[in-house]
Design a protein around this motif. Structure first.
Motif, PDB file in Angstrom:
ATOM      1  N   LYS A 170       0.730  -1.638  -0.103  1.00  0.00           N
ATOM      2  CA  LYS A 170       0.124  -0.158  -0.129  1.00  0.00           C
ATOM      3  C   LYS A 170       0.956   1.416   0.244  1.00  0.00           C
ATOM      4  CE  LYS A 170      -3.542   2.194   2.671  1.00  0.00           C
ATOM      5  NZ  LYS A 170      -4.517   3.105   2.038  1.00  0.00           N
ATOM      6  N   GLY A 171       0.200   1.927  -1.224  1.00  0.00           N
ATOM      7  CA  GLY A 171       1.333   3.582  -0.526  1.00  0.00           C
ATOM      8  C   GLY A 171       2.871   3.688  -2.131  1.00  0.00           C
ATOM      9  N   ASP A 172       3.030   4.301  -1.441  1.00  0.00           N
ATOM     10  CA  ASP A 172       4.873   4.520  -1.278  1.00  0.00           C
ATOM     11  C   ASP A 172       6.100   4.765  -0.982  1.00  0.00           C
ATOM     12  OD1 ASP A 172       7.430   6.449  -2.502  1.00  0.00           O
ATOM     13  OD2 ASP A 172       6.392   5.462  -4.318  1.00  0.00           O
ATOM     14  N   ARG A 173       6.609   4.050  -0.725  1.00  0.00           N
ATOM     15  CA  ARG A 173       7.678   4.202  -0.011  1.00  0.00           C
ATOM     16  C   ARG A 173       8.297   5.759   1.102  1.00  0.00           C
ATOM     17  NH1 ARG A 173      13.727   4.217   1.564  1.00  0.00           N
ATOM     18  NH2 ARG A 173      14.100   3.446   2.928  1.00  0.00           N
ATOM     19  N   ASN A 174       8.140   6.567   0.149  1.00  0.00           N
ATOM     20  CA  ASN A 174       9.022   7.607   0.213  1.00  0.00           C
ATOM     21  C   ASN A 174       7.269   9.016   0.581  1.00  0.00           C
ATOM     22  OD1 ASN A 174      11.290   7.680   0.109  1.00  0.00           O
ATOM     23  ND2 ASN A 174      11.013   7.003  -1.834  1.00  0.00           N
ATOM     24  N   GLY A 175       6.073   7.338   0.660  1.00  0.00           N
ATOM     25  CA  GLY A 175       4.603   9.037   0.544  1.00  0.00           C
ATOM     26  C   GLY A 175       4.021   8.851   2.386  1.00  0.00           C
ATOM     27  N   PRO A 176       3.094   8.916   2.927  1.00  0.00           N
ATOM     28  CA  PRO A 176       2.633   9.291   3.835  1.00  0.00           C
ATOM     29  C   PRO A 176       2.357   8.445   4.514  1.00  0.00           C
ATOM     30  CG  PRO A 176       1.272  10.690   1.841  1.00  0.00           C
ATOM     31  CD  PRO A 176       2.480   9.953   1.422  1.00  0.00           C
ATOM     32  N   LEU A 177       2.168   6.861   4.283  1.00  0.00           N
ATOM     33  CA  LEU A 177       1.947   5.713   4.775  1.00  0.00           C
ATOM     34  C   LEU A 177       2.344   4.627   3.345  1.00  0.00           C
ATOM     35  CD1 LEU A 177       1.154   3.838   6.795  1.00  0.00           C
ATOM     36  CD2 LEU A 177      -1.027   4.294   6.032  1.00  0.00           C
ATOM     37  N   PHE A 178       3.118   3.709   3.968  1.00  0.00           N
ATOM     38  CA  PHE A 178       3.965   2.708   3.258  1.00  0.00           C
ATOM     39  C   PHE A 178       3.633   1.329   4.446  1.00  0.00           C
ATOM     40  CE2 PHE A 178       7.381  -0.182   1.419  1.00  0.00           C
ATOM     41  CZ  PHE A 178       6.926   0.067   0.187  1.00  0.00           C
ATOM     42  N   ILE A 179       3.170  -0.461   3.008  1.00  0.00           N
ATOM     43  CA  ILE A 179       3.087  -1.170   4.064  1.00  0.00           C
ATOM     44  C   ILE A 179       3.360  -1.952   2.881  1.00  0.00           C
ATOM     45  CG2 ILE A 179       1.716  -2.619   5.344  1.00  0.00           C
ATOM     46  CD1 ILE A 179      -0.049  -0.280   6.417  1.00  0.00           C
ATOM     47  N   ALA A 180       4.223  -2.974   3.318  1.00  0.00           N
ATOM     48  CA  ALA A 180       4.182  -3.759   2.214  1.00  0.00           C
ATOM     49  C   ALA A 180       4.505  -5.228   2.999  1.00  0.00           C
ATOM     50  CB  ALA A 180       5.194  -3.339   1.197  1.00  0.00           C
ATOM     51  N   VAL A 181       4.135  -6.708   2.210  1.00  0.00           N
ATOM     52  CA  VAL A 181       4.804  -8.061   3.003  1.00  0.00           C
ATOM     53  C   VAL A 181       4.269  -8.562   1.661  1.00  0.00           C
ATOM     54  CG1 VAL A 181       3.151  -9.518   4.175  1.00  0.00           C
ATOM     55  CG2 VAL A 181       3.090  -7.694   4.309  1.00  0.00           C
ATOM     56  N   SER A 182       5.911  -9.374   1.944  1.00  0.00           N
ATOM     57  CA  SER A 182       6.296 -10.079   0.152  1.00  0.00           C
ATOM     58  C   SER A 182       7.045 -11.405   0.679  1.00  0.00           C
ATOM     59  CB  SER A 182       6.840  -8.869  -0.347  1.00  0.00           C
ATOM     60  OG  SER A 182       8.691  -8.901   0.219  1.00  0.00           O
ATOM     61  N   ALA A 183       7.071 -12.390   0.545  1.00  0.00           N
ATOM     62  CA  ALA A 183       7.320 -13.362   0.326  1.00  0.00           C
ATOM     63  C   ALA A 183       7.950 -13.984  -0.460  1.00  0.00           C
ATOM     64  CB  ALA A 183       6.334 -14.831   0.869  1.00  0.00           C
ATOM     65  N   PHE A 184       8.630 -14.751  -0.948  1.00  0.00           N
ATOM     66  CA  PHE A 184       9.581 -15.597  -1.497  1.00  0.00           C
ATOM     67  C   PHE A 184      11.010 -16.398  -1.520  1.00  0.00           C
ATOM     68  CE2 PHE A 184      12.919 -13.157   1.285  1.00  0.00           C
ATOM     69  CZ  PHE A 184      13.781 -14.153   1.440  1.00  0.00           C
ATOM     70  N   ARG A 185      11.056 -17.301  -2.599  1.00  0.00           N
ATOM     71  CA  ARG A 185      11.796 -18.450  -2.323  1.00  0.00           C
ATOM     72  C   ARG A 185      12.996 -18.330  -3.560  1.00  0.00           C
ATOM     73  NH1 ARG A 185       9.247 -24.599  -3.026  1.00  0.00           N
ATOM     74  NH2 ARG A 185      10.226 -24.421  -5.002  1.00  0.00           N
ATOM     75  N   ARG A 186      13.907 -18.936  -3.857  1.00  0.00           N
ATOM     76  CA  ARG A 186      14.930 -18.562  -4.943  1.00  0.00           C
ATOM     77  C   ARG A 186      15.585 -20.466  -5.038  1.00  0.00           C
ATOM     78  NH1 ARG A 186      17.704 -15.347  -3.581  1.00  0.00           N
ATOM     79  NH2 ARG A 186      19.525 -16.178  -3.085  1.00  0.00           N
ATOM     80  N   ASP A 187      15.629 -20.989  -5.562  1.00  0.00           N
ATOM     81  CA  ASP A 187      15.994 -22.606  -5.871  1.00  0.00           C
ATOM     82  C   ASP A 187      17.861 -21.987  -6.752  1.00  0.00           C
ATOM     83  OD1 ASP A 187      14.533 -23.945  -4.458  1.00  0.00           O
ATOM     84  OD2 ASP A 187      13.218 -23.574  -5.590  1.00  0.00           O
TER      85      ASP A 187
END
Length: 640
Positions: free
Chosen positions: A455-472
């Motif tokens: 949600k939003g942008d890192r440099n904006g009023p509000l930013f929330i991010a949840v990410s999941a990853f995998r690399r083989d």
């Protein structure tokens, strides 16, 4: 996190998150090459190049990208780039001593050489390094305007080395004159001077830094101080020949001397005080043409990167011991066609020439020819892009890479994004042709997956991010011992050789938060969980954690602009336990550090100061090597 009371962690977390800080948004790139690219529809936030090789709004890619701009770099203060990078999610760093010592950056559990590093678009990996790695210890923060980091494999656009991520570091251009000077612990002196002009068709700037410190013993058991001295010069320019055509150029030169400690020649071969030192000279640059119309964008250029390292032992009658030289030259073309609406075809072709030599190894060279295409739709409600790349290496043959990413705007400024990327890493010239080389070694390959809601942008009023990853990862290149073996390559390499020896998997998740509840307050935090393990079947290290990859890391920061002009800030970094190597025989305890910052403007002049490692934590990110204790610095800067 052994060795640190839990109550201290709770205090650090609460002191950073409760306080609600702030500051201004990141400045627009002065040279404006980002803003003048084909916009691909309306967009907000930063413009980045790490996704496609050409400028793209950050909310038009499904790949995980973070940006730290000039304002934020200034707020953090100081020459140590590792303090800036520690704010980025998924990043782990290890350093063999203080500023100027070997500094490795690992992204999402990858090895340091799995991160492709660009400075002003130039690939700066050391072609003479064993693993073709870039040493961040030779790069100071004072000349930097912005840092872009793409986390994940992206060899479709960038080819070799883009296995765990791509980092593009942009040199600063000041419209005017800016300077700073600071002094602090260990008799550390640091100064910067930059000047430039942004007017009409011309945007050009030149920036220089000088750093000198007595330092401290790099060996944790030592007492003799190991210093570092370096001066660095960067330049970047753009001139519009016509409204659609510009000539662009950039360059960097760094020359430094760094003292370090060696190993005792007698058992148990521990790291001890020695009189060793090294001199490193680096230069890189790029020149080219940039063409932009509503239909077509082209960026063609020639780039080179050269690194020379020489090692000395002052205790010897003849101090010089050995040296390495590595050089990359590259002719490249990036292009984008936008035939209709939000549809775009990104494409490119490159030819690279690499060579290396050393005191012990005969000169060796290789060339790579590559081409790629990425077709995308970049709409208001979402984006999707997919592409392929083919690299033909003169020594091991061809390699295909595929990738795709997309995003969907759910409601308001909340979006879902996902990415799949394949990465490959060509064997280094050292691994192919040195006295321990193996001409038959194959490239490392990977497949990476990422999904996130933000949600939003890192440099904006509000930013929330949840990410999941995998690399083989497969075909990992390691050192094969020839102990007790005299056949095959061991017949000519009795000590061993490099070969494809392993497999690995890295998986985890990241949480990012940033908020500006008012014009004077800003706060941010990241949490990264990364589980990187060896998956080599039949190996006695199967299932072990990979070395120097802590599973848990937290970074948090606050900034507050008081009503009395005084600006206050704090940074906290909490890192979990890890192991020194894949054998998991040596543990590295978790640690916590806190930095405090303050600044006070007087017209064009600003006074500032900071305390690093406030609680004087003793810790190691590489076994046997010390890190700085509590340190204090004061300085002044101005811009006219």
């Amino acid at each position: 996190m052994s060795g640190v009371p839990m109550r201290k962690y709770l205090f650090l977390i609460s002191s950073v998150i409760i306080a609600q800080p702030a500051f201004a948004q990141d400045e627009t790139d002065s040279a404006s090459e980002y803003a003048e690219a084909a916009p691909l529809g309306s967009a907000t936030g930063n413009i980045v190049v790490v996704s496609t090789g050409l400028p793209l709004p950050i909310n038009r890619t499904g790949q995980p990208v973070s940006v730290i701009g000039l304002d934020e770099i200034k707020q953090i203060q100081g020459p140590d780039l590792s303090r800036v990078l520690s704010r980025l999610p998924g990043v782990a760093q290890s350093r063999q001593g203080g500023v100027g010592s070997l500094t490795s950056v690992r992204v999402r559990g990858g090895e340091a050489d799995d991160l492709l590093v660009l400075i002003d678009g130039v690939r700066v990996a050391d072609a003479a390094d064993i693993n073709n790695q870039f040493d961040f210890g030779n790069l100071l923060a004072g000349n930097i305007e912005r840092v872009e980091l793409l986390r994940g494999s992206n060899s479709v656009v960038w080819g070799s080395d883009a296995v765990a991520g791509v980092m593009n570091i942009v040199s600063r251009i000041d419209n005017g004159i800016a300077a700073s000077a600071e002094y602090g612990s260990d008799d550390t002196k640091y100064a910067t001077l930059s000047g430039g002009v942004v007017q009409g068709a011309l945007a050009a700037g030149l920036a220089g830094t000088y750093y000198d410190s007595d330092g401290f013993s790099r060996a944790a058991s030592g007492t003799e101080a190991d210093g570092f001295e370096q001066w660095q010069l960067t330049g970047r320019a753009r001139y519009d020949l016509t409204p659609n055509l510009a000539i662009v150029a950039s360059g960097r030169f760094a020359d430094g001397e760094s003292e370090f400690d060696g190993y005792d020649p007698a058992p148990p071969y521990a790291l001890i005080d020695t009189q060793d030192y090294s001199r490193t000279r680096q230069y890189s640059g790029r020149t080219g043409l940039h063409y932009v119309t509503d239909l077509l964008t082209l960026d063609a250029g020639y780039a080179l990167s050269d690194t020379r390292r020489r090692y000395y032992d002052a205790a010897q009658a003849e101090p010089f011991q050995y040296g390495y030289k590595g050089r990359n030259e590259r002719a490249e073309l990036f292009g984008r066609v936008t035939p209709m609406g939000d549809v775009a075809l990104d494409f490119g072709a490159q030819r690279e020439w690499s060579r290396f030599s050393s005191t012990f190894d005969a000169p060796a060279k290789a060339r790579t020819t590559s081409g790629h295409a990425l077709l995308g739709w970049y709409g208001e409600r979402g984006t999707i892009a997919a592409g392929a790349r083919y690299d033909d290496h003169s020594r091991f043959g061809g390699e295909w890479s595929f990738g795709a990413n997309g995003s969907l705007n759910l409601v308001s400024d909340i979006r879902l994004r996902a990415a799949y990327g394949e990465g490959f890493k060509a064997p280094s010239l050292y691994q192919l042709f040195s006295d321990y080389g193996n001409p038959g070694v194959e490239p490392e390959t990977s497949r990476a997956y990422d999904i996130a809601v933000e949600k939003g942008d890192r440099n904006g009023p509000l930013f929330i991010a949840v990410s999941a990853f995998r690399r083989d990862s497969r075909n990992l290149i390691g050192f094969a011992s020839c102990y007790g073996i005299t056949t095959g390559l061991c017949a000519t390499r009795p000590f061993g050789y490099y070969d494809n020896t392993g497999r690995a998997r890295a998986k985890g998740f990241e949480v990012e938060l940033a908020a500006s509840p008012s014009a004077t307050l800003r706060t941010g935090a990241t949490y990264s969980y990364v589980k990187a393990v060896d998956r080599t079947e039949g190996s006695f290290t199967q299932g072990n954690d990979l070395g120097r990859r802590p599973r848990h890391a937290v970074a948090a920061w606050i900034d507050w602009q008081s009503p009395w002009l005084l600006a206050l800030g704090a940074d906290a970094r909490l890192v979990g336990d890890s192991y020194e190597n894949v054998y998991n025989s040596t543990s590295l305890d978790g640690f916590a550090t806190v930095d405090l910052r303050a600044s006070l403007p007087f017209g064009p002049l600003e006074l500032y100061g900071r305390v690093e490692n406030l609680f004087d934590a003793g810790y190691q990110t590489a076994a046997g090597y010390a890190n700085a204790g509590r340190s204090a610095y004061v300085g002044a800067r101005f811009k006219i």
